[in-house]
Design an enzyme around this catalytic site. Structure first.
Site, PDB file in Angstrom:
ATOM      1  N   ASP A 261     -19.993  51.373 -12.765  1.00 21.19           N
ATOM      2  CA  ASP A 261     -19.749  52.815 -12.881  1.00 21.19           C
ATOM      3  C   ASP A 261     -18.258  53.143 -12.738  1.00 21.19           C
ATOM      4  O   ASP A 261     -17.866  54.303 -12.866  1.00 21.19           O
ATOM      5  CB  ASP A 261     -20.621  53.625 -11.905  1.00 21.19           C
TER       6      ASP A 261
ATOM      7  N   ASP B 247     -24.709  48.820 -13.192  1.00 23.29           N
ATOM      8  CA  ASP B 247     -24.755  49.699 -12.020  1.00 23.29           C
ATOM      9  C   ASP B 247     -25.774  50.816 -12.171  1.00 23.29           C
ATOM     10  O   ASP B 247     -25.799  51.508 -13.207  1.00 23.29           O
ATOM     11  CB  ASP B 247     -23.385  50.375 -11.820  1.00 23.29           C
TER      12      ASP B 247
ATOM     13  N   GLU C  27     -16.936  44.102  -1.450  1.00 20.96           N
ATOM     14  CA  GLU C  27     -15.686  44.763  -1.859  1.00 20.96           C
ATOM     15  C   GLU C  27     -14.807  45.071  -0.655  1.00 20.96           C
ATOM     16  O   GLU C  27     -15.268  45.696   0.317  1.00 20.96           O
ATOM     17  CB  GLU C  27     -16.028  46.066  -2.625  1.00 20.96           C
TER      18      GLU C  27
ATOM     19  N   LYS D  28     -27.422  46.816 -10.183  1.00 23.48           N
ATOM     20  CA  LYS D  28     -26.673  46.772  -8.922  1.00 23.48           C
ATOM     21  C   LYS D  28     -26.738  48.128  -8.254  1.00 23.48           C
ATOM     22  O   LYS D  28     -26.658  49.161  -8.926  1.00 23.48           O
ATOM     23  CB  LYS D  28     -25.215  46.368  -9.188  1.00 23.48           C
TER      24      LYS D  28
END
Ligand code: KIV
Length: 270
Positions: free
Chosen positions: A51, A90, A188, A119
């Site tokens: 995204d 996503d 992340e 995801k």
């Protein structure tokens, strides 16, 4: 992949075997047909149709406004020509608030978007949704550490898990997602030591973005690693185009650097 051509489809089983054999997984975000061809020719193992397209393609300030229609449009553009790389799509913000909504939208990303896996962002709090999808044959990738869909201010884009309690919570998130059936884990913006610890603690492939060199694979936003995203970049971003001079050469250099462990270097890590 060392033993395949760019027309051999990468599967989740192949990604798991790469983890076991210590071959690093080279992943990039990808949002359209032309880049799909370039990235597959360079041997990129896995795509995230992320995204982040809301920011790098659509001009939004965050990923929050991205819609299911946006995701399906771009995922389908990649799937239409994709022959090799494993495709993770996503679920955008607000599309997985309940198990039923998550399933309906995940099915759209797979059936209309051509994704191999979906995801979603969040750790233990998302375990029930992950389990609901996986038991209905939708493979799921978790996303822990920095969660862009939950960030509302620029200053919240910062390293997660720096103190012991926060690190333990992220490790618990990783375990909860694995136990719920997640097949892959994106991590992340966490310290390299925590990336190493989580990768050792779970048995599913981990894909880092600012999570240090010891993850099973690496991902970057395509436009960031080509140096065409304007503004200040996080320290984990390396511009591969400036040393190579062409997009195919930059992507090939990225794949080589991930595979031989020279990316990320210490200067890209927290
Ligand atoms: O949205 C995205 O592109 C992502 C990657 C940066 C991991 O989630």
């Amino acid at each position: 992949m060392s033993d395949s051509t760019e027309t051999t489809p990468v599967t989740l089983e192949i990604l798991q075997a790469m983890r076991r054999q210590g071959e690093k997984i080279a992943c990039l975000t990808c949002y359209d047909a032309s880049f799909t061809r370039v990235l597959e020719s360079a041997g990129v193992d896995m795509f995230i149709i992320g995204d982040t397209l809301g920011m790098v393609l659509l001009g939004y300030a965050s990923t929050a406004p991205v819609s299911m229609d946006d995701m399906i449009y771009h995922a389908a553009s990649v799937a239409r020509v994709g022959r090799h790389s494993y495709r993770v799509v996503d679920l955008p913000k607000g599309s997985y608030a309940s198990p039923g909504q998550a399933l309906a939208n995940a099915e759209l990303l797979v059936n209309q978007g051509g994704g191999h896996m979906v995801k979603l962002e969040g750790g233990a709090a998302q375990a029930a949704i992950v389990e609901y999808l996986v038991t209905r044959d939708i493979p799921v990738c978790g996303h822990i550490g920095l969660l862009p869909q939950s960030v509302s201010k620029a200053e919240d884009y910062r390293v997660q898990g720096r103190d012991a309690a926060a690190a333990a919570a992220i490790l618990a998130d990783a375990r909860a997602l694995q136990d719920a059936g997640a097949g892959l884990l994106v991590m992340e913006c966490i310290p390299a030591g925590l990336g190493r610890e989580i990768t050792a603690a779970v048995s599913i492939p981990t894909i880092g973005i600012g999570a240090g060199p010891d993850c099973d694979g690496q991902v970057l936003v395509l436009y960031d690693m080509l140096g065409i995203t304007m503004g200040r970049m996080p320290r984990f971003v390396r511009d591969f185009l400036q040393d190579t001079g062409s997009i195919p050469a930059a992507v090939a250099a990225y794949v080589r650097a991930v595979k031989d462990g020279s990316y990320p270097a210490a200067r890209h890590c927290y």
